[in-house]
Design a protein around this motif. Structure first.
Motif, PDB file in Angstrom:
ATOM      1  N   ASN A  65      27.338  -0.166 -38.739  1.00 52.50           N
ATOM      2  CA  ASN A  65      25.998  -0.759 -38.816  1.00 52.50           C
ATOM      3  C   ASN A  65      25.895  -2.078 -38.069  1.00 52.50           C
ATOM      4  O   ASN A  65      24.809  -2.656 -37.987  1.00 52.50           O
ATOM      5  N   HIS A  86      20.650  -0.555 -34.123  1.00 50.24           N
ATOM      6  CA  HIS A  86      20.150   0.798 -34.401  1.00 50.24           C
ATOM      7  C   HIS A  86      18.837   0.734 -35.162  1.00 50.24           C
ATOM      8  O   HIS A  86      18.406  -0.331 -35.605  1.00 50.24           O
ATOM      9  N   ASP A 121      17.157   3.122 -38.391  1.00 54.18           N
ATOM     10  CA  ASP A 121      17.708   4.092 -39.344  1.00 54.18           C
ATOM     11  C   ASP A 121      17.184   5.511 -39.105  1.00 54.18           C
ATOM     12  O   ASP A 121      16.009   5.709 -38.794  1.00 54.18           O
ATOM     13  N   HIS A 159      17.892  -3.064 -35.855  1.00 52.82           N
ATOM     14  CA  HIS A 159      18.600  -4.009 -36.701  1.00 52.82           C
ATOM     15  C   HIS A 159      20.106  -3.781 -36.600  1.00 52.82           C
ATOM     16  O   HIS A 159      20.568  -2.741 -36.130  1.00 52.82           O
ATOM     17  N   ARG A 216      19.788   0.948 -50.710  1.00 49.90           N
ATOM     18  CA  ARG A 216      18.661   1.167 -49.796  1.00 49.90           C
ATOM     19  C   ARG A 216      17.885   2.415 -50.164  1.00 49.90           C
ATOM     20  O   ARG A 216      18.472   3.483 -50.375  1.00 49.90           O
TER      21      ARG A 216
HETATM   22 FE   LIG Z   1      20.680   0.505 -40.754  1.00 45.90          FE
END
Ligand SMILES: [Fe+2]
Length: 302
Positions: free
Chosen positions: A104, A108, A110, A263, A279
């Motif tokens: 991460n 990228h 999501d 992000h 999340r």
């Molecule tokens: Fe992410």
């Protein structure tokens, strides 16, 4: 609810608003308009668990399920973005759940590996790094602003291009991750998305849309050419004028629009510090449109 802008071009901070309670109709309309216009909201001082986070997330659409069944969390719809296990154990740096967190740290958006990528991600900080420690922040870059600022020759170069996005290809970047099952691979075959994204709900404005945490291939280019273009894009969107860096405080709940922002997490000492977040992710309902998609061309918006 108290409200302030975080940068000149995107992001707001909200205080004195409880995301665990039932959200009234007018409040929800206000939040939907705010996320549409500002792309990022930080709600301070929240008290949430997996269930209340799921309930809050459902205000904005359906919850997306994780591609890997029960490999990284208890509930398939609430992802552990964490180097801490479900039962509170600080995980070894070589644990696959930690390796996924390291991935991460590449820019990228999501769920770009889906034909219908997610709209919003909503991330709750249960355990955050001490403020004096380096790393652990989440950094965002605004792709509407980045596209607008591109030189014309780069806009022309990028307009017809598509990038390959493949969940399985995380294994090429992080070879120590275990193989996906046959079923997981079949459920998430590679997809392509236009690198220039068109937003019909923003008067057909254009933004950049790409990632660096799965595949790097770009249609019509050799792997090396694609990688070079990728590198140029990464350097370009990392410029501070497009970015906001979120310095976490415990119990922050942040929400962002995956259609507009890329992000990444700023790397930190995974072995020394605990960082535990959960999340909820709002499922996408439409494919990514590019300048040459029929829906765009028929509206004469190319
Ligand atoms: Fe992410």
């Amino acid at each position: 609810m108290d409200y302030k802008n975080l940068t000149d071009n995107f992001g707001v901070e909200v205080k004195n608003f409880d995301c665990s309670k039932k959200i009234e109709h007018d409040e929800l309309n206000f939040l939907k308009k705010t996320i549409q216009d500002k792309h990022f909201i930080c709600f301070k001082n929240q008290k949430l668990d997996g269930d209340t986070l799921a309930t809050f997330t459902k205000n904005f659409g359906k919850l997306e399920a994780y591609p890997e069944k029960d490999k990284t969390k208890g509930k398939i719809e609430i992802f552990n973005v964490s180097n801490v296990s479900e039962d509170g154990v600080h995980l070894d740096s070589n644990d696959q759940r930690v390796i996924l967190q390291k991935n991460n740290s590449r820019w990228h958006t999501d769920s770009s590996y889906r034909y219908l990528p997610s709209v919003f991600s909503i991330l709750y900080g249960q355990e955050t790094l001490p403020p004096e420690v380096e790393g652990g922040q989440t950094q965002f870059s605004n792709m509407l602003a980045a596209y607008d600022d591109l030189p014309e020759d780069k806009k022309n170069l990028l307009q017809p291009l598509h990038q390959v996005h493949s969940y399985n290809d995380i294994r090429r970047l992080e070879p120590s991750l275990p193989e996906l099952t046959y079923e997981e691979k079949c459920n998430f075959p590679p997809v392509t998305h236009p690198i220039v994204r068109v937003h019909p709900d923003r008067n057909f404005r254009k933004s950049l849309y790409f990632t660096s945490n799965t595949s790097l291939e770009i249609g019509g280019m050799s792997l090396e050419q694609g990688k070079d273009l990728h590198k140029w894009l990464i350097d370009y969107i990392s410029q501070p004028k497009f970015c906001y860096t979120h310095n976490w405080q415990k119990n922050d709940l942040i929400m962002w629009d995956n259609r507009v922002l890329l992000h990444r997490v700023i790397p930190y000492d995974y072995a020394k510090y605990r960082r535990a977040m959960i999340r909820g992710t709002v499922e996408g309902e439409v494919p990514v449109l590019g300048p040459f998609s029929n829906e765009v061309r028929l509206n004469n918006k190319t």
